[in-house]
Scaffold this motif. Structure first.
Motif, PDB file in Angstrom:
ATOM      1  N   MET A  71     136.508 117.790 105.766  1.00 54.57           N
ATOM      2  CA  MET A  71     137.153 119.014 105.757  1.00 54.57           C
ATOM      3  C   MET A  71     136.648 120.083 106.791  1.00 54.57           C
ATOM      4  SD  MET A  71     139.504 118.799 103.120  1.00 54.57           S
ATOM      5  CE  MET A  71     139.891 120.553 102.901  1.00 54.57           C
ATOM      6  N   THR A  72     135.676 119.334 107.805  1.00 55.45           N
ATOM      7  CA  THR A  72     135.082 120.106 108.886  1.00 55.45           C
ATOM      8  C   THR A  72     135.282 118.990 110.084  1.00 55.45           C
ATOM      9  OG1 THR A  72     132.883 119.390 108.357  1.00 55.45           O
ATOM     10  CG2 THR A  72     133.518 121.199 107.335  1.00 55.45           C
ATOM     11  N   ALA A  73     135.105 119.718 111.180  1.00 54.51           N
ATOM     12  CA  ALA A  73     135.179 118.701 112.406  1.00 54.51           C
ATOM     13  C   ALA A  73     133.817 117.713 112.459  1.00 54.51           C
ATOM     14  CB  ALA A  73     134.831 119.557 113.686  1.00 54.51           C
ATOM     15  N   SER A  74     132.877 118.193 111.666  1.00 57.21           N
ATOM     16  CA  SER A  74     131.723 117.139 111.511  1.00 57.21           C
ATOM     17  C   SER A  74     132.021 116.051 110.679  1.00 57.21           C
ATOM     18  CB  SER A  74     130.601 117.763 111.206  1.00 57.21           C
ATOM     19  OG  SER A  74     130.646 118.419 109.917  1.00 57.21           O
ATOM     20  N   GLY A  75     133.064 116.252 110.034  1.00 54.62           N
ATOM     21  CA  GLY A  75     133.386 114.858 108.875  1.00 54.62           C
ATOM     22  C   GLY A  75     132.879 115.205 107.479  1.00 54.62           C
ATOM     23  N   THR A  76     132.371 116.427 107.520  1.00 56.58           N
ATOM     24  CA  THR A  76     131.739 116.752 105.983  1.00 56.58           C
ATOM     25  C   THR A  76     132.817 116.811 104.843  1.00 56.58           C
ATOM     26  OG1 THR A  76     130.112 118.002 107.011  1.00 56.58           O
ATOM     27  CG2 THR A  76     130.218 118.245 104.780  1.00 56.58           C
ATOM     28  N   SER A  77     132.572 116.329 103.831  1.00 59.12           N
ATOM     29  CA  SER A  77     133.623 116.441 102.759  1.00 59.12           C
ATOM     30  C   SER A  77     132.882 117.133 101.690  1.00 59.12           C
ATOM     31  CB  SER A  77     134.177 114.956 102.336  1.00 59.12           C
ATOM     32  OG  SER A  77     132.829 114.245 101.667  1.00 59.12           O
ATOM     33  N   LEU A  78     133.631 117.465 100.710  1.00 60.06           N
ATOM     34  CA  LEU A  78     133.124 118.130  99.432  1.00 60.06           C
ATOM     35  C   LEU A  78     132.117 117.157  98.711  1.00 60.06           C
ATOM     36  CD1 LEU A  78     133.138 120.716  97.538  1.00 60.06           C
ATOM     37  CD2 LEU A  78     134.784 119.684  96.297  1.00 60.06           C
ATOM     38  N   LEU A  79     132.167 116.078  98.498  1.00 60.13           N
ATOM     39  CA  LEU A  79     131.341 115.007  98.041  1.00 60.13           C
ATOM     40  C   LEU A  79     130.189 114.766  98.877  1.00 60.13           C
ATOM     41  CD1 LEU A  79     130.959 113.152  95.492  1.00 60.13           C
ATOM     42  CD2 LEU A  79     132.049 111.508  96.737  1.00 60.13           C
ATOM     43  N   GLY A  80     130.305 114.881 100.011  1.00 56.50           N
ATOM     44  CA  GLY A  80     129.084 114.850 101.156  1.00 56.50           C
ATOM     45  C   GLY A  80     128.312 115.946 101.214  1.00 56.50           C
ATOM     46  N   LEU A  81     128.772 117.125 100.790  1.00 57.62           N
ATOM     47  CA  LEU A  81     128.175 118.382 100.665  1.00 57.62           C
ATOM     48  C   LEU A  81     127.316 118.391  99.207  1.00 57.62           C
ATOM     49  CD1 LEU A  81     127.389 121.247 101.429  1.00 57.62           C
ATOM     50  CD2 LEU A  81     129.263 122.085 100.208  1.00 57.62           C
ATOM     51  N   VAL A  82     127.893 117.654  98.075  1.00 57.75           N
ATOM     52  CA  VAL A  82     127.005 117.433  96.929  1.00 57.75           C
ATOM     53  C   VAL A  82     125.894 116.226  97.303  1.00 57.75           C
ATOM     54  CG1 VAL A  82     127.065 116.677  94.588  1.00 57.75           C
ATOM     55  CG2 VAL A  82     128.884 117.880  95.255  1.00 57.75           C
ATOM     56  N   LYS A  83     125.963 115.549  97.899  1.00 57.88           N
ATOM     57  CA  LYS A  83     125.047 114.449  98.362  1.00 57.88           C
ATOM     58  C   LYS A  83     123.954 115.288  99.334  1.00 57.88           C
ATOM     59  CE  LYS A  83     124.561 110.155 101.086  1.00 57.88           C
ATOM     60  NZ  LYS A  83     125.342 109.170 101.919  1.00 57.88           N
ATOM     61  N   HIS A  84     124.332 116.093 100.041  1.00 56.55           N
ATOM     62  CA  HIS A  84     123.384 116.672 100.877  1.00 56.55           C
ATOM     63  C   HIS A  84     122.567 117.636 100.063  1.00 56.55           C
ATOM     64  CE1 HIS A  84     121.717 119.347 103.992  1.00 56.55           C
ATOM     65  NE2 HIS A  84     122.241 120.361 103.548  1.00 56.55           N
ATOM     66  N   LEU A  85     123.184 118.356  99.211  1.00 53.39           N
ATOM     67  CA  LEU A  85     122.497 119.262  98.082  1.00 53.39           C
ATOM     68  C   LEU A  85     121.504 118.401  97.408  1.00 53.39           C
ATOM     69  CD1 LEU A  85     125.371 121.816  97.128  1.00 53.39           C
ATOM     70  CD2 LEU A  85     123.398 122.226  98.988  1.00 53.39           C
ATOM     71  N   ALA A  86     121.747 117.617  96.907  1.00 58.08           N
ATOM     72  CA  ALA A  86     120.804 116.549  96.199  1.00 58.08           C
ATOM     73  C   ALA A  86     119.751 116.002  97.055  1.00 58.08           C
ATOM     74  CB  ALA A  86     121.772 115.249  95.778  1.00 58.08           C
ATOM     75  N   ALA A  87     120.008 115.498  98.186  1.00 64.40           N
ATOM     76  CA  ALA A  87     119.015 115.268  99.037  1.00 64.40           C
ATOM     77  C   ALA A  87     117.846 116.288  99.464  1.00 64.40           C
ATOM     78  CB  ALA A  87     119.416 114.330 100.244  1.00 64.40           C
ATOM     79  N   ALA A  88     118.489 117.458  99.689  1.00 66.29           N
ATOM     80  CA  ALA A  88     117.592 118.854  99.927  1.00 66.29           C
ATOM     81  C   ALA A  88     116.844 119.139  98.882  1.00 66.29           C
ATOM     82  CB  ALA A  88     118.544 119.811 100.626  1.00 66.29           C
TER      83      ALA A  88
END
Length: 111
Positions: A38-55
């Motif tokens: 959903m962004t130019a960087s290729g981030t998806s909603l599920l990718g955002l959840v993955k990022h939040l989990a790792a952070a």
């Protein structure tokens, strides 16, 4: 409405509420929609959840002096935690994200 419990209880309630809001955004979406960039960087909603989990995992372990397990990301790829790989499942990422869902979340602070 302000929470009147201890600082630790307030953190647990606030973190849980914010996780619920994030996970609520997944409701009703199929796997293709969750993975759609959903962004130019290729981030998806599920990718955002993955990022939040790792952070959260890294922050809680570092803050409370807990050992960490290596995350399955390429350390040389700064966006690896934002990208959902083909072998990763929605259920696995959601499970990693929060307490009571199989993740390590708040329980890190209780040890």
């Amino acid at each position: 409405m302000p929470f009147t419990g201890s600082e630790k209880e307030s953190l647990h309630v606030s973190l849980g509420r914010h996780r619920d809001v994030v996970l609520g955004k997944l409701d009703g979406l199929d796997d293709e929609q969750l993975r759609r960039p959903m962004t130019a960087s290729g981030t998806s909603l599920l990718g955002l959840v993955k990022h939040l989990a790792a952070a959260e995992y890294g922050w809680f372990c570092e803050t409370f002096g807990r050992e960490t397990e290596p995350l399955p990301f390429d350390p040389d790829d700064e966006n690896a935690d934002l990208r959902v790989e083909p072998g990763e499942t929605t259920a696995g990422i959601v499970e990693f994200y929060g307490p009571g869902r199989g993740g390590r979340g708040d329980r890190r602070a209780e040890r």
